[in-house]
Design a protein around this motif. Structure first.
Motif, PDB file in Angstrom:
ATOM      1  N   ASP A 144      12.938   5.070 -23.123  1.00 17.16           N
ATOM      2  CA  ASP A 144      11.580   4.953 -23.639  1.00 17.16           C
ATOM      3  C   ASP A 144      11.130   6.230 -24.341  1.00 17.16           C
ATOM      4  OD1 ASP A 144       8.904   4.013 -24.016  1.00 17.16           O
ATOM      5  OD2 ASP A 144       8.304   5.076 -22.204  1.00 17.16           O
ATOM      6  N   LEU A 199      15.661   3.487 -17.988  1.00 18.66           N
ATOM      7  CA  LEU A 199      14.582   2.929 -18.791  1.00 18.66           C
ATOM      8  C   LEU A 199      13.613   4.016 -19.257  1.00 18.66           C
ATOM      9  CD1 LEU A 199      13.937  -0.253 -16.623  1.00 18.66           C
ATOM     10  CD2 LEU A 199      15.024  -0.179 -18.870  1.00 18.66           C
ATOM     11  N   GLN A 225       9.070  -1.799 -17.948  1.00 21.12           N
ATOM     12  CA  GLN A 225      10.405  -2.191 -17.516  1.00 21.12           C
ATOM     13  C   GLN A 225      10.562  -2.352 -16.006  1.00 21.12           C
ATOM     14  OE1 GLN A 225      12.812  -2.888 -19.809  1.00 21.12           O
ATOM     15  NE2 GLN A 225      11.281  -2.466 -21.377  1.00 21.12           N
ATOM     16  N   TYR A 226       9.599  -1.880 -15.215  1.00 18.30           N
ATOM     17  CA  TYR A 226       9.696  -1.973 -13.752  1.00 18.30           C
ATOM     18  C   TYR A 226       8.299  -1.758 -13.150  1.00 18.30           C
ATOM     19  CZ  TYR A 226       9.954   3.106 -14.418  1.00 18.30           C
ATOM     20  OH  TYR A 226       9.709   4.402 -14.822  1.00 18.30           O
ATOM     21  N   HIS A 275       5.781   1.225 -13.935  1.00 21.54           N
ATOM     22  CA  HIS A 275       6.285   1.966 -15.087  1.00 21.54           C
ATOM     23  C   HIS A 275       5.095   2.363 -15.962  1.00 21.54           C
ATOM     24  CE1 HIS A 275       8.840   1.915 -19.052  1.00 21.54           C
ATOM     25  NE2 HIS A 275       8.441   3.108 -18.721  1.00 21.54           N
TER      26      HIS A 275
END
Length: 692
Positions: free
Chosen positions: A111, A107, A296-297, A300
């Motif tokens: 990004d 991710l 995303q997590y 993040h």
């Protein structure tokens, strides 16, 4: 040193080996690897804070008893070079983790590097390291920075070796020995280069071995003739210096040396002052193409901001109203959990940002500290921190904390675009409307909301009590309440966090034995000389120690100094022959007089001395002078303490340094009363929502 925990990893705890079976939000499930293989649930915060814990990717303990930082020795342009080297190899580091099925790395790569290094419809997981290296070299060449493959591989190996050796800040591996050795040589002098428009602001440093009489010529020529939009060439600057040296009866500095001095300047400094508006825009703190990319997590992306709360609080000793405090909050965009909080009467500043970030990265111990029912389970290091463009956020110290100390990425939202920080803005509004406006002393969001009420007379809560109420609301209510910004199938921040850590693992955190080291690293820095008479002088305070006599040198030789605005009785000096920081207490005035005194109080005392004519540039301030000034300040505050709210606020910012002998009144106090207030606020809110 950052540590990450993932399911099925082996850890050491309480002298035994365990396997991490599951991560359940604020708890982990452990299974003993030896003996009876017993499985049990344990608090994640207590696990990582325990001195016996060794886990994640760094099981072996790294002893770090000295406070060291190699990066602090570097001038600005060298530090930027270190950051550039790290950015070169970061895509390769992420790709290695992607090959190991690390979803976070995938991710992060997507990004930041998808458009630069990945072709359309190409599968990142099938991209080879060799191909990625070729694309990095090609991209570097297109940007005008020619780079050999062997050089890039050397950077990569140095970083990985640093990680294997357990170096707390792996970026130090990019520092050249020649850079440090040159700066540390006894015959090398640092010349501060100031802004041509603001002479009090230091923008860069150059180093030279030329004698003192050359220094004004070098400084003046660089500031007035080189750093301006006339864009004079190096040859012209040489001729100007040559003429000035001749006029002063000095042997001219060779042209090759002049060119070397100019090359020491940071490209950023050169661009900003020589390229005008174009140069300023090229180094703007706002990222080009910024958008509020979906997180995303867990951790993040974090957004941080300040706001003044709509409530009047009272003094803890007298019960008299003080004013409205300022809160700094950080929210995790993915889970909507509150990552950090700092509450005080201090105005927004780099120091307030630092304290908020420190609250976020370390375990919080909320049950013991605030009396919460649940743990404040989110802590650790974010990948990206979003800030606005206020001077408190764009300061050099804040950038270094995020980019270098935490090895995270700082991003700034465009000016006059509050919608880019919508998550944190909405949180600030919720805190005021859902809890603050329902507490005694609330001012409401405007005068019409207030009606005939007098918030000053109604005020009952102290700053400490308000902090506990806010913490209890955040940890026990907000984190478990429905959030409109989350999906319906997982609509509470804690549930989203629990889901996130189960899928992606726990956010990276700092090992407990390195927390004191990181506390020092987060402090601001200055460059100061160590003289025979005074040692280090900062704001009319002298810091010296007999065992540091070998640091005595001319004023041109300067050392890195770290200081804490919350306690000015000591500083940390970085020794020139190592990376070590040593603590040095004040020698004049004595540490007994200054102990626990913050910089705000010290500035107020200096104001009194300045008005009396007792504060001169070079005079020494002894204990008696300080005590007398402090007594006068106490008299001034005591005389207007009761009628003036601004004076009470000033005393609170001074940490209650001035004792006021008034009878306590209106104090609530007590955990039960705080719980009742919180429950009462929730009841009021429920009634209002029901009517709506």
């Amino acid at each position: 040193m950052k540590i990450t925990l993932n399911v099925n990893e082996e850890i050491h705890f309480m002298g035994r080996k365990h396997r991490l079976i599951a991560i359940k939000g604020s708890y982990v499930v452990l299974q003993r690897s030896d003996g009876d293989n017993e499985t049990f649930k344990y608090s994640l915060e207590k696990l990582v804070s325990d001195s016996t814990f060794r886990g994640g990717k760094t099981i072996a303990r790294v002893e770090q008893r000295k406070y060291e930082s190699l990066l602090e020795k570097l001038p600005e342009h060298k530090r930027e070079e270190v950051s550039w080297k790290y950015e070169l190899i970061r895509p390769i580091l992420l790709l290695s983790r992607i090959k190991q099925d690390d979803m976070k790395a995938l991710l992060d790569f997507s990004d930041k590097y998808q458009k630069t290094y990945v072709n359309k419809n190409e599968d990142i997981t099938k991209l080879s390291q060799e191909e990625l290296i070729s694309r990095i070299l090609m991209n570097s060449k297109s940007e005008g920075k020619k780079l050999a493959r062997a050089t890039l591989m050397r950077y990569l190996k140095a970083y990985r070796d640093g990680m294997k050796q357990g170096v707390p800040m792996a970026l130090e591996c990019f520092v050249k020995a020649t850079d440090i050795n040159y700066i540390q040589r006894k015959d090398t002098i640092a010349i501060e280069i100031c802004s041509p428009r603001h002479p009090e602001v230091v923008v860069d440093v150059v180093y030279t071995k030329y004698a003192d009489e050359y220094h004004p010529i070098i400084k003046e020529t660089i500031e007035k003739d080189y750093l301006n939009t006339r864009r004079l060439k190096a040859s012209a600057i040489f001729r100007i210096m040559e003429a000035k040296c001749t006029k002063s009866g000095l042997k001219p500095i060779p042209e090759i040396t002049v060119r070397s001095l100019l090359k020491q300047l940071s490209p950023k400094t050169v661009a900003i002052f020589r390229d005008g508006k174009k140069g300023i825009e090229s180094y703007s703190t706002t990222q080009r193409g910024y958008s509020e990319t979906a997180a995303q997590y867990p951790l993040h992306m974090v957004q941080i901001d300040h706001t003044r709360l709509d409530i009047i609080v009272v003094d803890e000793k007298t019960g008299l109203a003080i004013g409205r405090p300022v809160i700094t909050l950080g929210i995790d965009v993915f889970t909507r959990m509150i990552w950090c909080m700092h509450l005080s009467f201090d105005e927004p500043s780099a120091n307030k940002v630092r304290k908020a970030i420190e609250h976020g990265i370390f375990p919080k111990g909320a049950k013991e500290r605030y009396g919460t029912t649940n743990e404040w389970s989110i802590f650790g290091i974010p990948s990206v921190i979003f800030l606005d463009n206020g001077s408190d956020f764009t300061s050099v110290n804040v950038k270094r904390i995020i980019n270098e100390t935490l090895e995270s990425e700082v991003r700034y939202r465009p000016r006059k675009t509050p919608h880019y920080g919508g998550v944190i803005e909405r949180l600030m509004g919720s805190i005021n409307t859902k809890i603050i406006h329902n507490l005694p002393g609330s001012t409401g969001s405007n005068i019409s909301d207030r009606g005939d009420r007098d918030p000053v007379k109604e005020a009952k809560l102290t700053l400490h009590e308000l902090e506990k109420i806010l913490a209890k609301y955040i940890v026990d209510v907000y984190h478990y309440d429905r959030h409109r910004g989350l999906p319906d199938d997982c609509n509470a921040p804690f549930l989203k966090y629990q889901e996130g850590v189960e899928q992606f693992g726990n956010p990276p955190f700092i090992a407990s034995h390195l927390q004191e080291y990181y506390h020092i690293e987060l402090l601001p820095t200055e460059l100061k000389p160590y003289t025979r008479k005074d040692g280090i002088t900062m704001s009319h305070i002298h810091y010296r120690a007999d065992h540091l006599a070998h640091l005595v040198n001319t004023r041109e030789v300067k050392y890195k100094v770290k200081y804490d605005d919350d306690d000015i009785s000591y500083i940390f000096i970085q020794l020139p022959d190592s990376k070590e920081y040593v603590q040095v207490v004040a020698s004049s005035p004595s540490p007994e007089v200054l102990e626990g005194m913050n910089r705000y109080t010290w500035n107020k005392i200096k104001d009194i001395l300045r008005e009396k004519g007792s504060l001169k540039r070079k005079n020494r301030l002894n204990q008696e002078v300080i005590k007398k000034a402090k007594e006068e300040l106490q008299e001034l505050i005591a005389a207007s303490y009761k009628p003036k709210l601004s004076v009470r606020k000033m005393n609170e910012r001074m940490g209650g340094q001035i004792e006021i002998s008034l009878t306590n009144k209106n104090l609530f106090g007590g955990a039960n009363n705080l719980d009742e207030l919180l429950l009462g606020a929730k009841a009021i809110l429920s009634e209002r929502e029901a009517k709506e």
